[in-house]
Design a protein around this motif. Structure first.
Motif, PDB file in Angstrom:
ATOM      1  N   ALA A 113      14.200 -21.762  43.141  1.00  0.00           N
ATOM      2  CA  ALA A 113      14.587 -20.686  44.055  1.00  0.00           C
ATOM      3  C   ALA A 113      13.735 -20.710  45.313  1.00  0.00           C
ATOM      4  N   ILE A 114      12.522 -21.272  45.223  1.00  0.00           N
ATOM      5  CA  ILE A 114      11.616 -21.228  46.377  1.00  0.00           C
ATOM      6  C   ILE A 114      11.231 -22.627  46.850  1.00  0.00           C
ATOM      7  N   ILE A 115      10.674 -23.425  45.939  1.00  0.00           N
ATOM      8  CA  ILE A 115      10.148 -24.723  46.375  1.00  0.00           C
ATOM      9  C   ILE A 115      11.259 -25.685  46.795  1.00  0.00           C
ATOM     10  N   TRP A 116      12.313 -25.715  46.004  1.00  0.00           N
ATOM     11  CA  TRP A 116      13.408 -26.652  46.323  1.00  0.00           C
ATOM     12  C   TRP A 116      14.067 -26.304  47.663  1.00  0.00           C
ATOM     13  N   PRO A 117      14.437 -25.046  47.919  1.00  0.00           N
ATOM     14  CA  PRO A 117      14.972 -24.745  49.243  1.00  0.00           C
ATOM     15  C   PRO A 117      13.977 -25.098  50.358  1.00  0.00           C
ATOM     16  N   ALA A 118      12.670 -24.860  50.119  1.00  0.00           N
ATOM     17  CA  ALA A 118      11.683 -25.185  51.159  1.00  0.00           C
ATOM     18  C   ALA A 118      11.676 -26.688  51.432  1.00  0.00           C
ATOM     19  N   MET A 119      11.737 -27.495  50.369  1.00  0.00           N
ATOM     20  CA  MET A 119      11.760 -28.953  50.563  1.00  0.00           C
ATOM     21  C   MET A 119      12.976 -29.371  51.375  1.00  0.00           C
ATOM     22  N   LEU A 120      14.119 -28.788  51.028  1.00  0.00           N
ATOM     23  CA  LEU A 120      15.351 -29.157  51.736  1.00  0.00           C
ATOM     24  C   LEU A 120      15.289 -28.704  53.197  1.00  0.00           C
ATOM     25  N   MET A 121      14.712 -27.527  53.422  1.00  0.00           N
ATOM     26  CA  MET A 121      14.571 -27.054  54.806  1.00  0.00           C
ATOM     27  C   MET A 121      13.672 -27.997  55.587  1.00  0.00           C
ATOM     28  N   ALA A 122      12.576 -28.424  54.961  1.00  0.00           N
ATOM     29  CA  ALA A 122      11.659 -29.344  55.644  1.00  0.00           C
ATOM     30  C   ALA A 122      12.357 -30.673  55.938  1.00  0.00           C
ATOM     31  N   ILE A 161      14.690  -9.875  43.896  1.00  0.00           N
ATOM     32  CA  ILE A 161      13.650  -8.937  44.324  1.00  0.00           C
ATOM     33  C   ILE A 161      12.312  -9.320  43.696  1.00  0.00           C
ATOM     34  N   GLU A 162      12.369  -9.666  42.414  1.00  0.00           N
ATOM     35  CA  GLU A 162      11.150 -10.023  41.687  1.00  0.00           C
ATOM     36  C   GLU A 162      10.509 -11.283  42.299  1.00  0.00           C
ATOM     37  N   LEU A 163      11.339 -12.240  42.670  1.00  0.00           N
ATOM     38  CA  LEU A 163      10.800 -13.460  43.285  1.00  0.00           C
ATOM     39  C   LEU A 163      10.182 -13.150  44.641  1.00  0.00           C
ATOM     40  N   VAL A 164      10.888 -12.368  45.429  1.00  0.00           N
ATOM     41  CA  VAL A 164      10.394 -12.051  46.767  1.00  0.00           C
ATOM     42  C   VAL A 164       9.091 -11.266  46.652  1.00  0.00           C
ATOM     43  N   PHE A 215       8.670 -21.586  55.896  1.00  0.00           N
ATOM     44  CA  PHE A 215      10.039 -21.379  55.390  1.00  0.00           C
ATOM     45  C   PHE A 215      10.230 -20.022  54.725  1.00  0.00           C
ATOM     46  N   ALA A 216       9.144 -19.230  54.705  1.00  0.00           N
ATOM     47  CA  ALA A 216       9.187 -17.982  53.936  1.00  0.00           C
ATOM     48  C   ALA A 216      10.346 -17.069  54.352  1.00  0.00           C
ATOM     49  N   ASP A 217      10.517 -16.891  55.647  1.00  0.00           N
ATOM     50  CA  ASP A 217      11.565 -15.943  56.092  1.00  0.00           C
ATOM     51  C   ASP A 217      12.948 -16.425  55.685  1.00  0.00           C
ATOM     52  N   ARG A 218      13.173 -17.718  55.898  1.00  0.00           N
ATOM     53  CA  ARG A 218      14.502 -18.248  55.541  1.00  0.00           C
ATOM     54  C   ARG A 218      14.743 -18.146  54.042  1.00  0.00           C
ATOM     55  N   LEU A 271      22.299 -21.248  42.573  1.00  0.00           N
ATOM     56  CA  LEU A 271      21.351 -21.553  41.509  1.00  0.00           C
ATOM     57  C   LEU A 271      21.670 -20.581  40.378  1.00  0.00           C
ATOM     58  N   ALA A 272      22.241 -21.099  39.292  1.00  0.00           N
ATOM     59  CA  ALA A 272      22.600 -20.228  38.168  1.00  0.00           C
ATOM     60  C   ALA A 272      21.450 -20.246  37.167  1.00  0.00           C
ATOM     61  N   VAL A 273      20.892 -19.075  36.905  1.00  0.00           N
ATOM     62  CA  VAL A 273      19.711 -18.992  36.040  1.00  0.00           C
ATOM     63  C   VAL A 273      20.060 -18.252  34.754  1.00  0.00           C
ATOM     64  N   HIS A 274      19.916 -18.936  33.637  1.00  0.00           N
ATOM     65  CA  HIS A 274      20.183 -18.249  32.373  1.00  0.00           C
ATOM     66  C   HIS A 274      18.868 -17.954  31.662  1.00  0.00           C
ATOM     67  N   GLY A 275      18.977 -17.147  30.603  1.00  0.00           N
ATOM     68  CA  GLY A 275      17.786 -16.772  29.848  1.00  0.00           C
ATOM     69  C   GLY A 275      17.444 -17.837  28.823  1.00  0.00           C
ATOM     70  N   TRP A 276      16.593 -17.472  27.907  1.00  0.00           N
ATOM     71  CA  TRP A 276      16.172 -18.401  26.875  1.00  0.00           C
ATOM     72  C   TRP A 276      16.908 -18.158  25.582  1.00  0.00           C
ATOM     73  N   ILE A 277      17.152 -19.221  24.875  1.00  0.00           N
ATOM     74  CA  ILE A 277      17.544 -19.069  23.489  1.00  0.00           C
ATOM     75  C   ILE A 277      16.237 -18.824  22.744  1.00  0.00           C
ATOM     76  N   THR A 278      16.199 -17.717  22.017  1.00  0.00           N
ATOM     77  CA  THR A 278      14.967 -17.367  21.326  1.00  0.00           C
ATOM     78  C   THR A 278      15.164 -17.549  19.819  1.00  0.00           C
ATOM     79  N   PHE A 279      14.068 -17.664  19.136  1.00  0.00           N
ATOM     80  CA  PHE A 279      14.112 -17.797  17.680  1.00  0.00           C
ATOM     81  C   PHE A 279      13.042 -16.857  17.164  1.00  0.00           C
TER      82      PHE A 279
END
Ligand code: ME8
Length: 500
Positions: free
Chosen positions: A273-282, A189-192, A168-171, A291-299
């Motif tokens: 971003a990677i495993i879930w799409p691969a599962m769905l493709m399979a 880019i960082e994930l790829v 599923f890598a290419d897709r 997929l909306a990705v937010h940062g962390w609330i830090t303390f």
């Protein structure tokens, strides 16, 4: 927009290993605001949240507490539901991965992937981080430690099942780089580069060493290891491979006429971003839209987390400041992609400047002047002035701006746009100086117009704020004499809706 469009939004399912904190509240409240906004727009909304209840850590915690894992999670899940009640979270469905229907569907999914050849049996050698419940390969460790939390990892060897990811890598690469799946896209880019370019490694999807998990139905002694169990919740909760619900075709496979959004923080971006799409493709299923990705609330500069123990208790905050003030603060502070540091001081400043001095002042000054000068009811005689036009345009254009931001899951920017108009309305009071008009008997018609325009701006602003601060806004509507009909979505880009 068609009346029948569906909108399916999900939070992560949280580990009930400990009480949840303000970080979990952020994701859930953000999804809630989007769900409420979409309902207001007329979408057919399904908002899912829940708990991810299996795993070694929960098994250990329960043992420490001297109770069974089920007793342990039942107690925490009750506090999770109390928290969502306190935070006014309007979820439509709550999934627990210990629910029978989910366990059954998850086993079927595992078996299906195995029978198709997407899952095979092999030997696992690697490293395990207990607090993160994550397995890591040599190359993923940072200085020999867990790349997520920096703690010690343990060597692990055992017979295990693997999910073949490479087909599923290419897709997946295309999904990340060429579509609007990942938000913000800057992280693609960082994930790829980190996970796809070096060759997508097969994922270990079973364990033999712990008991508090879903058994693999065709191989006794093996259990489904977390991510297949956890990720599949998004479809089992709709009835995929079970008869408990019958909404899968409606909300998920409703190709082209519906939207599916997952929201998570960056700690679990890779899985979504990677495993879930691969599962769905399979499984040969449609992919979610975003997929909306937010940062962390830090303390104090560190991620707020149950395992680090530096958490802010939302129950305490809620009781002290009220749920809407907290909802507003966290939604206004955090942008997709970036971290946001939490402190009581920042929160109190924000509440004072935006809510009390900005919006609160606008409402109380306007309502007080309508009372003072006209006994609560404006006369019908009016007089407009050129200065009104720009102000009215600002108010009537707000809806389109907020809609645009919400469509891009940019909640912070939507709130910023609304508060720009709050500031504009307060400026309109300074420009028109109603207190001077009030002293001049010949200016009553002009004064009535100014106050009406202000009431109209409050009607639009408060209606647009309602998804974010659902318990406060109905009180504002009461104060300005707006009916339920006056604050309907279709009326938010119009001026002159309140009765003259
Ligand atoms: O990861 N700032 O569960 P979890 C912002 N069960 N958001 C935060 C946060 C913080 N400091 N801390 C937690 C799991 N979150 C898995 C998920 S999904 C199929 C399985 C929020 O209890 C944020 O949404 O560790 C993060 O992704 C999630 O809680 C992790 O919750």
């Amino acid at each position: 927009m068609s009346e029948h469009k569906t909108f399916y939004i999900t939070t992560p399912i949280y580990y009930p290993s400990d009480k949840l904190h303000i970080g979990h509240s952020y994701t859930t409240v953000a999804c809630d605001a989007l769900a409420r906004f979409k309902r207001m727009q007329g979408y057919d909304v399904m908002f899912l949240t829940g708990t991810d209840e299996h795993g070694q850590k929960i098994q250990d915690k329960a043992a420490d507490a001297g109770v069974t894992p089920k007793e342990y999670v039942d107690k925490i899940v009750a506090t999770v539901k109390d928290l969502w009640k306190l935070m006014d979270v309007s979820y439509d469905r709550f999934i627990r991965t210990t629910d029978d229907y989910h366990m059954e569907s998850c086993q079927k999914i595992f078996t299906k992937l195995y029978e198709q050849g997407d899952i095979y049996k092999g030997e696992y050698t690697g490293h395990y981080c207990k607090p993160c419940e994550s397995f890591w390969t040599d190359s993923q460790l940072v200085d020999g430690k867990c790349p997520d939390c920096g703690r010690e990892v343990y060597d692990a060897h055992e017979e295990a099942y693997f999910f073949k990811m490479s087909p599923f890598a290419d897709r997946i690469e295309k999904l990340l780089l060429e579509t609007d799946y990942l938000r913000p896209k800057t992280r693609a880019i960082e994930l790829v580069n980190n996970f796809i370019k070096p060759g997508l490694e097969d994922l270990c999807v079973s364990r033999t060493t712990f008991k508090w998990v879903i058994p693999v139905s065709f191989d006794e002694g093996h259990v489904v290891y977390v991510w297949i169990d956890a990720l599949s919740n998004y479809i089992t909760a709709l009835g995929y491979e079970n008869s408990r619900y019958n909404d899968f075709d409606h909300y998920w496979a409703n190709n082209g006429d519906g939207e599916v959004i997952h929201m998570v923080a960056k700690d679990i971006m890779r899985f979504h971003a990677i495993i879930w799409p691969a599962m769905l493709m399979a499984l040969d299923l449609p992919l979610p839209d975003h997929l909306a990705v937010h940062g962390w609330i830090t303390f104090n500069g560190e991620k707020m987390s149950k395992s680090l123990g530096n958490v802010v208790d939302p129950f305490v905050l809620g009781e002290r400041y009220g749920c809407d003030a907290i909802r507003y603060h966290i939604l206004r502070e955090m942008a997709l992609g970036a971290d946001s540091s939490f402190s009581n001081e920042i929160m109190i400043n924000r509440i004072n400047s935006d809510l009390a001095n900005g919006f609160g002042n606008l409402v109380s000054r306007t309502v007080a002047m309508v009372d003072k000068y006209f006994g609560g009811t404006l006369p019908t005689e009016r007089e407009s002035a050129p200065i009104d036009d720009d102000f009215k345009a600002c108010v009537t254009q707000l809806l389109a701006v907020v809609d645009g931001e919400i469509d891009k899951t940019r909640i912070k920017q939507a709130l910023e746009a609304i508060f720009t108009v709050v500031a504009r309305a307060n400026k309109y009071i300074d420009e028109t100086e109603p207190w001077k008009l009030g002293k001049d008997e010949t200016k009553r018609a002009r004064l009535a117009s100014v106050l009406y325009n202000l009431l109209e701006s409050i009607r639009v602003i408060s209606a647009l704020l309602a998804p974010f601060m659902p318990s406060t806004m109905p009180k504002v509507w009461e104060q300005i004499g707006a009916s339920e009909n006056d604050v309907k979505y279709e009326k938010l880009d119009k001026f002159g809706v309140l009765p003259e």
